[in-house]
Design an enzyme around this catalytic site. Structure first.
Site, short mmCIF file in Angstrom:
data_model
loop_
_atom_site.label_atom_id
_atom_site.label_comp_id
_atom_site.label_asym_id
_atom_site.label_seq_id
_atom_site.Cartn_x
_atom_site.Cartn_y
_atom_site.Cartn_z
N LYS A 9 0.91 -1.21 0.06
CA LYS A 9 0.03 0.07 0.03
C LYS A 9 0.91 1.50 0.02
CE LYS A 9 -2.08 0.86 4.08
NZ LYS A 9 -1.50 1.88 4.48
N ARG A 84 -10.16 4.80 9.07
CA ARG A 84 -9.64 3.69 9.66
C ARG A 84 -10.96 2.90 10.41
NH1 ARG A 84 -3.67 2.29 11.59
NH2 ARG A 84 -2.93 2.10 9.13
N ARG A 122 10.35 -17.26 4.78
CA ARG A 122 11.01 -18.41 5.23
C ARG A 122 10.21 -19.69 4.58
NH1 ARG A 122 10.54 -17.19 10.86
NH2 ARG A 122 8.70 -16.65 10.04
N ARG A 155 6.68 -22.42 6.56
CA ARG A 155 6.57 -23.07 7.80
C ARG A 155 5.67 -22.17 8.54
NH1 ARG A 155 11.39 -21.98 11.49
NH2 ARG A 155 10.99 -23.48 13.31
N ARG A 166 -1.75 -9.77 12.94
CA ARG A 166 -1.91 -8.14 12.60
C ARG A 166 -2.53 -8.23 11.29
NH1 ARG A 166 3.73 -6.94 10.55
NH2 ARG A 166 2.70 -4.98 9.94
#
Ligand SMILES: [Zn+2]
Length: 215
Positions: A9, A84, A122, A155, A166
């Protein structure tokens, strides 16, 4: 401009402001600047920001409206991180209508799994357990284990859980705001931003904005 963490964003907002020659108004940046400037606000704002919670609506609304009133925003602006909450969305709609400013709401849609993959980088071999990082420690052959050629998988671990939280929090917070804007008859455009390059996503956004100008 709406988009979850990892959706690109901020990048898109910057590209768009450069292309259109209008300011990028990021409430996150503004709050951080304010905290540095204004010692009195520090205690109240810093504590809510630190907690990852929302700054009080009135404070944020006032800050954004002050900013929108500045000369460089007269020809348009890109809002990033605002509105928001429902209270902020209502206030913004009111502000826009009062001034006859037309808006387009762009939502950068990304699959959470691909965001996590991108943010963490990862990978693990499901057969032998060897860990890789696509950025710092990539396998010799793309997405394959060096030892046994098994396809690497993403993983599941602690930092992933944090990112997922989040993302979930963002979804919980944003969905009602987008829903409110849709119901209020605002133009809400969903832009697929998951797998394409930032340039491709940007061209899509420019197409929407150009159509909007002609409308
Ligand atoms: Zn392996």
């Amino acid at each position: 401009m709406f988009g979850s963490p990892g959706s690109g964003k901020g990048t898109q907002a910057k590209l768009l402001t450069r292309r259109l020659g209008i300011p990028h108004i990021s409430t996150g940046d503004m709050l951080r600047e304010r905290v540095q400037r204004d010692r009195e606000l520090e205690a109240s704002v810093a504590s809510v920001m630190h907690a990852g919670a929302l700054a009080p609506d009135q404070l944020v609304n006032r800050m954004v409206e002050e900013r929108l009133g500045q000369g460089d925003a007269a020809k348009g602006f890109v809002l990033d991180g605002y509105p928001r909450t429902l209270a902020q969305a209502e206030e913004l709609c009111h502000w826009l209508d009062e001034r006859g400013v037309r808006e387009v709401v762009i939502y950068l849609a990304v699959d959470y799994n691909s965001i996590i993959a991108r943010l963490t980088g990862r990978r693990q071999c499901p057969r032998c357990g060897t860990l890789y990082n696509l950025v710092s420690q990539p396998p010799k052959v793309d997405m394959q284990c060096d030892r046994d050629g098994e396809a690497l998988v993403i993983r599941d671990d602690d930092s992933e859980t944090v990112i997922r939280e989040r993302l979930d929090a963002y979804g919980r917070q944003t969905r009602p705001v987008l829903e409110f804007l849709r119901r209020a008859g605002r133009r809400v455009e969903e832009v697929a931003a998951g797998s394409d390059s930032p340039e491709q996503v940007f061209e899509r956004i420019c197409g929407i904005v150009a159509n909007h100008d002609r409308a």
